[in-house]
Enzyme design. Structure first.
Site, PDB file in Angstrom:
ATOM      1  CB  THR A 229       0.834  -0.266   5.016  1.00 24.92           C
ATOM      2  OG1 THR A 229       1.984   0.271   4.346  1.00 24.92           O
ATOM      3  CG2 THR A 229      -0.219   0.819   5.149  1.00 24.92           C
TER       4      THR A 229
ATOM      5  CG  ASN B 222      -7.418  -7.634   7.565  1.00 21.92           C
ATOM      6  OD1 ASN B 222      -6.469  -7.533   6.794  1.00 21.92           O
ATOM      7  ND2 ASN B 222      -8.418  -8.473   7.360  1.00 21.92           N
TER       8      ASN B 222
ATOM      9  CB  ALA C   9      -0.933  -0.003   1.211  1.00 25.96           C
TER      10      ALA C   9
ATOM     11  N   GLY D  30      -5.259  -5.944  -0.802  1.00 25.18           N
ATOM     12  CA  GLY D  30      -6.583  -6.468  -1.114  1.00 25.18           C
ATOM     13  C   GLY D  30      -7.646  -5.407  -1.358  1.00 25.18           C
TER      14      GLY D  30
ATOM     15  N   GLY E  25       8.199  -6.209   5.630  1.00 23.12           N
ATOM     16  CA  GLY E  25       9.086  -5.070   5.834  1.00 23.12           C
ATOM     17  C   GLY E  25       9.059  -4.496   7.225  1.00 23.12           C
TER      18      GLY E  25
ATOM     19  CG  HIS F 198      -4.529 -10.586  -0.171  1.00 24.43           C
ATOM     20  ND1 HIS F 198      -3.714 -10.483   0.942  1.00 24.43           N
ATOM     21  CD2 HIS F 198      -5.488  -9.639  -0.013  1.00 24.43           C
ATOM     22  CE1 HIS F 198      -4.169  -9.533   1.738  1.00 24.43           C
ATOM     23  NE2 HIS F 198      -5.244  -9.006   1.184  1.00 24.43           N
ATOM     24  CG  ASP F 199      -0.190  -7.651   0.230  1.00 25.63           C
ATOM     25  OD1 ASP F 199      -1.219  -8.087   0.776  1.00 25.63           O
ATOM     26  OD2 ASP F 199       0.145  -6.447   0.310  1.00 25.63           O
TER      27      ASP F 199
END
Length: 490
Positions: free
Chosen positions: A260, A297, A11, A79, A407, A237-238
């Site tokens: 993110t 999430n 993102a 997503g 990350g 989807h990552d």
């Protein structure tokens, strides 16, 4: 030697990463990295999708200019977002960013029309106002010209893949995030589509991770002067790709994909759709190879990223390492926020939103930048603990620790504080989890790796994994009680 190329778009940034298998080890080379910046046009927030296509082409050019032979390509992204294609095959309008406000109130409206029980029972997806279900409902009910002229709805990685191949397929792991896909029938849900007025033909066929979904088109090859290459629908989807890359030695494990967004969960063979998972607002998103991602999430490092932008606008520029150092020096457990509060969803002056939250919960304001950052990171760690405990309840399992990938694990303070908050070990690595999982699906598709468990073994042998031991248990346990009390989280 043949390489695979993973385009991994988050993102806030994207990258083109080359991978090859050498003697049972993965070697990586980052060819191209670029920012992914939303664009505000009037009151509407959009993705700059054509710029992203340009950046993908730059990655292909850099591979060509190094004389690299590509065996295949895969794309993964965040997503819920999508683009609409007309009958002529052209994009209708700039895709909305999930943080745009055009969906405001739509989730509540559909819950009133259908009931939360009905929506969750048919999808198993966490209720979030950003979900594709509410985006499409908003566009249709506001008579969007995109939908009036639309013939195909392509989720974001499928949209980028279409630009490269001229082929239109939505992919399972991404489709499952929309809250219009039924994991029991493994197809789009007719009741939900009828309610929001969307023809299922617009969404088309759903393919599984590992499917070849086209080749680079003649137009792209002619433009770039390259040979055609198969394009694999990976776990697009990552987070689906990141979970493939979790280097677990156990079949039952807990993971946190950290960036993110923070996505914390476990891999299951069947979706967990029951009263408890609904009440805890968990989600069941598709994974690779017949699995589902039972997860929560969580807002993630977005709050820190947006705070940093606010400070930059005031002329105070900090690097992320500088912010972490300031947080380490600040007073511990002085302020607590619920990182998933709606105050933090949209772009804006995030420190002001934090102050508003603290006012609302009867807390004092941070006195300096380090105190803001510490409040964000400590609150994230406590949110992870809450979700981790809920996962154990839902699965009736006990996990020895938590695998962190992505990350965000470069923030070693957050990794250590997560271990402290959980009172359990944290294993951090690999950093490029989504890109590596993307590659793994490509290698499995080509037969170079046998299955996901061989892939995870190879990943474990290829990249350093940093282990964090829990520290200062009494202080963190006492602070967790304060956190729950201050944020009214049960």
């Amino acid at each position: 030697m043949t390489h695979v190329l993973a385009f991994d778009l988050g993102a806030s940034s994207g990258r083109a990463v080359l991978g090859r298998l050498v003697d049972g080890r993965i070697e990586l080379e980052e060819l191209h990295r670029f920012s992914n910046d939303p664009v505000l046009v009037g009151k509407r927030l959009h993705w700059d999708v054509l710029r992203l296509l340009h950046e993908l082409k730059q990655g292909l050019l850099k591979a060509k200019n190094q004389g690299i032979e590509l065996g295949s390509i895969g794309i993964d992204t965040w997503g819920v977002d999508f683009g609409v294609i007309n009958e002529a095959g052209e994009l209708l309008g700039n895709p909305y960013h999930y943080r745009d406000t055009h969906t405001t109130g739509m989730m509540e409206q559909l819950i009133e029309e259908l009931s939360a029980d009905t929506i969750f029972e048919r999808t198993g997806i966490q209720f979030m106002p950003i979900n594709t279900l509410y985006q499409l409902a908003s566009l249709n009910r506001n008579h969007s010209q995109q939908l009036i002229g639309g013939k195909h709805i392509l989720l974001f990685p499928s949209l980028l893949r279409y630009f490269l191949t001229n082929e239109m397929y939505n992919e399972f792991s991404h489709a499952s995030t929309t809250q219009i896909f039924n994991p029991k029938t493994m197809d789009w849900d007719d009741l939900l589509l009828q309610t929001i007025g969307i023809d299922r033909e617009l969404l088309g066929e759903v393919v599984q991770p590992g499917t070849q979904a086209g080749k680079l088109s003649d137009e792209v090859c002619d433009e770039l002067g390259i040979d055609t290459v198969p394009v694999i629908a990976v776990a697009e989807h990552d987070t689906g790709s990141a979970v493939v890359a979790v280097p677990s030695t156990e079949r039952s494990f807990a993971y946190l994909s950290c960036g993110t967004w923070s996505l914390i969960g476990t891999e299951v063979q069947e979706p967990v759709i029951n009263e408890m998972s609904q009440s805890l607002n968990f989600t069941n998103e598709g994974g690779a190879y017949g699995t589902f991602r039972l997860l929560k999430n969580i807002m993630g490092l977005w709050i820190l990223q947006e705070s940093r932008r606010a400070w930059e606008r005031e002329g105070k520029a900090y690097s992320f390492p500088e912010l972490v150092q300031l947080a380490e020096q600040a007073e511990p457990f002085a302020h607590f926020i619920d990182v998933d509060d709606d105050l933090f969803l949209h772009p804006g002056d995030m420190p002001a939103q934090i102050r508003l939250y603290l006012d609302r919960t009867g807390q004092s304001h941070p006195g300096d930048v380090g105190s803001y950052v510490r409040a964000i990171l400590e609150s994230l760690a406590f949110k992870y603990r809450q979700a981790f405990e809920q996962i154990e309840r839902l699965t009736e399992a006990v996990y020895e620790g938590l695998h962190m990938v992505g990350g965000g694990i470069q923030n070693t303070l957050l990794c250590q504080w997560t271990a402290n908050a959980l009172g359990k070990r944290v294993w951090a690595g690999p950093v490029e989890g989504s890109a590596i999982g993307n590659m793994a699906v490509q290698w499995i598709a080509s037969g170079e790796l046998k299955d996901v468990w061989e892939a995870r073994r190879v990943i474990r042998d290829s990249f350093p994994i940093v282990q964090y031991e829990a520290q200062d248990a009494e202080s963190w346990n006492n602070a967790y009680k304060q956190y729950k009390m201050k944020t009214n989280i049960k």
